[in-house]
Design an enzyme around this catalytic site. Structure first.
Site, PDB file in Angstrom:
ATOM      1  N   HIS A 194     150.067  59.778 -30.122  1.00  0.00           N
ATOM      2  CA  HIS A 194     150.806  59.010 -29.545  1.00  0.00           C
ATOM      3  C   HIS A 194     150.398  57.502 -30.296  1.00  0.00           C
ATOM      4  O   HIS A 194     151.220  56.584 -29.988  1.00  0.00           O
ATOM      5  CB  HIS A 194     150.662  58.691 -28.094  1.00  0.00           C
ATOM      6  N   HIS A 238     144.619  49.896 -30.159  1.00  0.00           N
ATOM      7  CA  HIS A 238     145.558  50.812 -30.574  1.00  0.00           C
ATOM      8  C   HIS A 238     146.901  50.130 -30.970  1.00  0.00           C
ATOM      9  O   HIS A 238     146.880  48.935 -30.560  1.00  0.00           O
ATOM     10  CB  HIS A 238     146.204  51.998 -29.525  1.00  0.00           C
ATOM     11  N   HIS A 258     151.361  49.876 -31.500  1.00  0.00           N
ATOM     12  CA  HIS A 258     152.731  50.434 -31.109  1.00  0.00           C
ATOM     13  C   HIS A 258     153.612  50.184 -32.520  1.00  0.00           C
ATOM     14  O   HIS A 258     153.556  48.718 -32.785  1.00  0.00           O
ATOM     15  CB  HIS A 258     153.276  49.940 -29.731  1.00  0.00           C
ATOM     16  N   HIS A 309     147.297  46.416 -28.919  1.00  0.00           N
ATOM     17  CA  HIS A 309     146.833  46.352 -27.712  1.00  0.00           C
ATOM     18  C   HIS A 309     145.173  46.780 -27.533  1.00  0.00           C
ATOM     19  O   HIS A 309     144.573  47.683 -28.055  1.00  0.00           O
ATOM     20  CB  HIS A 309     147.344  47.523 -26.844  1.00  0.00           C
ATOM     21  N   THR A 315     152.133  54.091 -21.202  1.00  0.00           N
ATOM     22  CA  THR A 315     152.093  55.525 -21.350  1.00  0.00           C
ATOM     23  C   THR A 315     151.834  56.219 -20.260  1.00  0.00           C
ATOM     24  O   THR A 315     151.149  55.845 -19.416  1.00  0.00           O
ATOM     25  CB  THR A 315     151.357  56.184 -22.586  1.00  0.00           C
TER      26      THR A 315
HETATM   27  C1  SG7 Z   1     147.965  54.646 -26.585  1.00  0.00           C
HETATM   28  O1  SG7 Z   1     148.186  53.948 -25.297  1.00  0.00           O
HETATM   29  C2  SG7 Z   1     146.479  55.298 -26.498  1.00  0.00           C
HETATM   30  C3  SG7 Z   1     146.080  55.725 -25.320  1.00  0.00           C
HETATM   31  C4  SG7 Z   1     146.471  54.535 -24.019  1.00  0.00           C
HETATM   32  C5  SG7 Z   1     147.815  54.367 -24.155  1.00  0.00           C
HETATM   33  O2  SG7 Z   1     148.890  55.773 -26.694  1.00  0.00           O
HETATM   34  O3  SG7 Z   1     145.656  54.517 -27.503  1.00  0.00           O
HETATM   35  O4  SG7 Z   1     144.610  55.581 -25.360  1.00  0.00           O
HETATM   36  C6  SG7 Z   1     144.136  56.839 -25.415  1.00  0.00           C
HETATM   37  C7  SG7 Z   1     142.713  56.821 -25.632  1.00  0.00           C
HETATM   38  O5  SG7 Z   1     144.719  57.774 -25.673  1.00  0.00           O
HETATM   39  O6  SG7 Z   1     146.035  54.989 -22.847  1.00  0.00           O
HETATM   40  C8  SG7 Z   1     144.737  55.160 -20.848  1.00  0.00           C
HETATM   41  C9  SG7 Z   1     145.144  54.756 -22.064  1.00  0.00           C
HETATM   42  O7  SG7 Z   1     144.375  53.647 -22.622  1.00  0.00           O
HETATM   43  C10 SG7 Z   1     148.347  53.420 -22.988  1.00  0.00           C
HETATM   44  O8  SG7 Z   1     147.633  52.125 -23.177  1.00  0.00           O
HETATM   45  S1  SG7 Z   1     148.477  50.733 -22.888  1.00  0.00           S
HETATM   46  O9  SG7 Z   1     149.074  50.484 -21.619  1.00  0.00           O
HETATM   47  O10 SG7 Z   1     147.479  49.773 -23.219  1.00  0.00           O
HETATM   48  N1  SG7 Z   1     149.699  50.916 -23.937  1.00  0.00           N
HETATM   49 ZN    ZN Z   2     149.391  50.301 -25.884  1.00  0.00          ZN
END
Ligand code: SG7
Ligand code: ZN
Length: 260
Positions: A66, A97, A99, A122, A205
């Site tokens: 993702h 991470h 987007h 983020h 997410t």
């Molecule tokens: C990204 O965004 C990831 C997720 C993250 C999610 O898909 O990097 O992290 C992992 C470890 O898979 O989910 C629980 C979490 O941190 C949502 O994060 S966000 O709201 O900052 N976009």
């Molecule tokens: Zn994010």
């Protein structure tokens, strides 16, 4: 969305709420930030970045399907954390991470005055008091995420170079890749002395937990077209070509502004 009920895709994000009920709640993220509507938070102390100049002992990049997620291990007392600004406690760095989308006109999750950016980063932190990330997610003030916007510029970003150096190893593989450790301060130095918007929202997410104090600097960092190409080469689950959720209704929430 698969039968195990733990996966999701970006083709129809409105369907998330069927399997993940919190995605249908009222105070979701991302949102459109309308600059003229912002209220001032007044006499807030500046946001403080602590320990971001410390390089970790190891640094790992992984393709979650993702996004690509960067984590690090720091010696005790060296872990980066943020304080002050709108925060009432220390928030410890957990991971960062990104987007993005298939072309430069889309990609960011938040919008500024209706405008999207090609990339949003983020930096996820959890409240120290709650001890672990997974425990902190249960509380409305459990997490703070600093979101940084990137706009296209020929120079690109030095700070992204270190991360993208390892990206080809994870583009088509779920195996973690060890990066040469580097300090994260290049990101917070780049946003020094700017205004921030802050509001209460959710993970963008599933499970969409409403546990996030969002902090968004109202300026952009640079990313080159060549660097964007590397993000777009990353293979996401289900053949997704973007990993941004559309903006969600504000539903009466206020957005506050403060300076660093
Ligand atoms: C990204 O965004 C990831 C997720 C993250 C999610 O898909 O990097 O992290 C992992 C470890 O898979 O989910 C629980 C979490 O941190 C949502 O994060 S966000 O709201 O900052 N976009
Ligand atoms: Zn994010």
């Amino acid at each position: 969305i698969n039968s195990s009920g733990t996966d999701f895709d970006y083709k129809d994000t409105c369907k998330w709420a069927k399997e993940f009920p919190m995605c249908g709640e009222k105070f979701q993220s991302p949102i459109n930030i309308k600059i003229p509507n912002l209220e001032s938070l007044g006499e807030l102390p500046p946001l403080k970045w602590n320990g971001y100049e410390n390089a970790p002992t190891t640094m790992t990049l992984v393709n979650s399907g993702h996004s690509i997620t960067l984590t690090g291990q720091w010696d005790d007392n060296n872990i980066p954390y943020i304080t002050d600004g709108p925060l009432t406690d220390a928030y410890i760095f957990e991971q960062l991470h990104f987007h993005w989308g298939p072309n430069d006109s889309v990609g960011s999750e938040h919008k500024m005055n209706g405008n999207s950016f090609p990339l949003e980063m983020h930096m996820v932190h959890f409240k120290k008091e709650y001890e672990t990330f997974s425990n902190a997610v249960k509380y409305s003030d459990g997490l703070t995420v600093v979101g940084l916007f990137f706009d296209i510029s020929p120079m690109g970003s030095e700070a992204l170079t270190a991360i993208l150096g390892g990206v080809s190893a994870v583009s088509s593989s779920k195996d973690p890749f060890e990066l040469d450790p580097f300090e994260l301060s290049s990101f917070n130095v780049a946003i020094a002395a700017v205004q921030f918007a802050t509001y209460a929202g959710s993970l963008t997410t599933p499970p969409c937990s409403q546990s996030v104090i969002w902090i968004l600097p109202i300026n952009t960092l640079n990313v080159s077209s060549k660097q964007m190409k590397k993000f777009r080469n990353i293979e996401l689950n289900h053949g997704d070509t973007h990993n941004y959720r559309p903006t969600q209704p504000l539903n009466g929430r206020s957005i506050h502004i403060f300076t660093q």
